[in-house]
Design a protein around this motif. Sequence first.
Motif, PDB file in Angstrom:
ATOM      1  N   ASP A 115       0.880  -1.232   0.082  1.00  0.00           N
ATOM      2  CA  ASP A 115      -0.111   0.021  -0.149  1.00  0.00           C
ATOM      3  C   ASP A 115       0.679   1.195  -0.161  1.00  0.00           C
ATOM      4  N   HIS A 124      -1.124   4.835   0.476  1.00  0.00           N
ATOM      5  CA  HIS A 124      -2.349   5.009  -0.181  1.00  0.00           C
ATOM      6  C   HIS A 124      -3.642   5.018   0.827  1.00  0.00           C
ATOM      7  N   GLN A 129      -6.520   1.770  -1.686  1.00  0.00           N
ATOM      8  CA  GLN A 129      -6.187   0.475  -1.682  1.00  0.00           C
ATOM      9  C   GLN A 129      -7.003  -0.561  -1.904  1.00  0.00           C
TER      10      GLN A 129
END
Length: 256
Positions: A115, A124, A129
Motif C-alpha cells: 500500500d 495510499h 487500496q
Amino acid sequence: MSQVEKAAEFARLHRKGDPLILFNIWDAGSAKVVSEAGAKALATGSWSVAAANGFSDGEAIPLSLLAVITRLISVTSPLPVSVDLEGGYAIEPDAVAANVEKIMDHGAVGINFEDQVVGGRGVHPIEMQTARIRAIREMADRREMPLFINARTDLFLQESDTAHHQILLDEAYRRAEAFAEAGASGFFTPGLVDAELIEAVCDRSPLPVNIMVRPTTPDNIAMGRLGVSRISYGPAPYRTVMGMLKSEAEALYQQT
C-alpha cells in the motif's frame, strides 16, 4: 499440480501457529536451491529480483522482465510461486489488475501487493487500496484462479522508530479488516518486530499474518507461538549470497 491446484495448496500452507517459511528467491537458480533444501513454496522478493538484474527496488525492473523471470521459475519448479509485485506497477485499479493478470499468466499463484506510494511518500488511503485489491480479486475470480493476494501495509516499515509502532496498530487493524473485505488473502506487516505487537496483530487480523524476519524479530518458533501464519526473509538471502561472493572474489584478487 495445475496452477489452480498450486494456488489452493499455497493458501492451505498458511496456518496460524504453524507458519509457512519462505526463504525468498530471485531467479530460477535460487528457486532450485531453495526447493532442494525442503521448501514447500517459493516467493520472490522485489529488492532481490531487481538487484540481481541490475535495477534498484521500487518497480525499476520492467514488468515484462519480471514476467519472464516468473515464467522461468514457475516452469522449472513444481512448487507454488508467489511474486512480489510491489505496488502493481500502476495506480488505477483496472491497470493494476491487468498487470497482475500478466504475472498470473506467467505462472504465479500469489502476489505481494503493497500500500505504499511507490516513488512517492506515505501509503495510499484505505479506500484507494481496497479498490485496487478488489479489482485484482475480481479479475482472478473471472479467471477462476484462487490467487493469493498478500496485502502488505508499509505503516511499520516507514516508521523506523519501533517505539512508535504501538500507535500505528489501530490503523493497521483498519487496513487488515478493509483488505480482507476487498478480497485479500493475507496481511503482511514488514517492519513489525516487537513480539507483543506481532501477537496483537495476529489476534486482531481476519487474515493470516505474514512477518518479515529482521535482526530483532523473535525466532521462527516463537513467531509460530505468537500466531504468525507466514514468515518471509525479504532481501536477506540475496544479500548473504552476494556478500559471500564478494568476499571470495576479493580474497582471490588480493592474491594476484
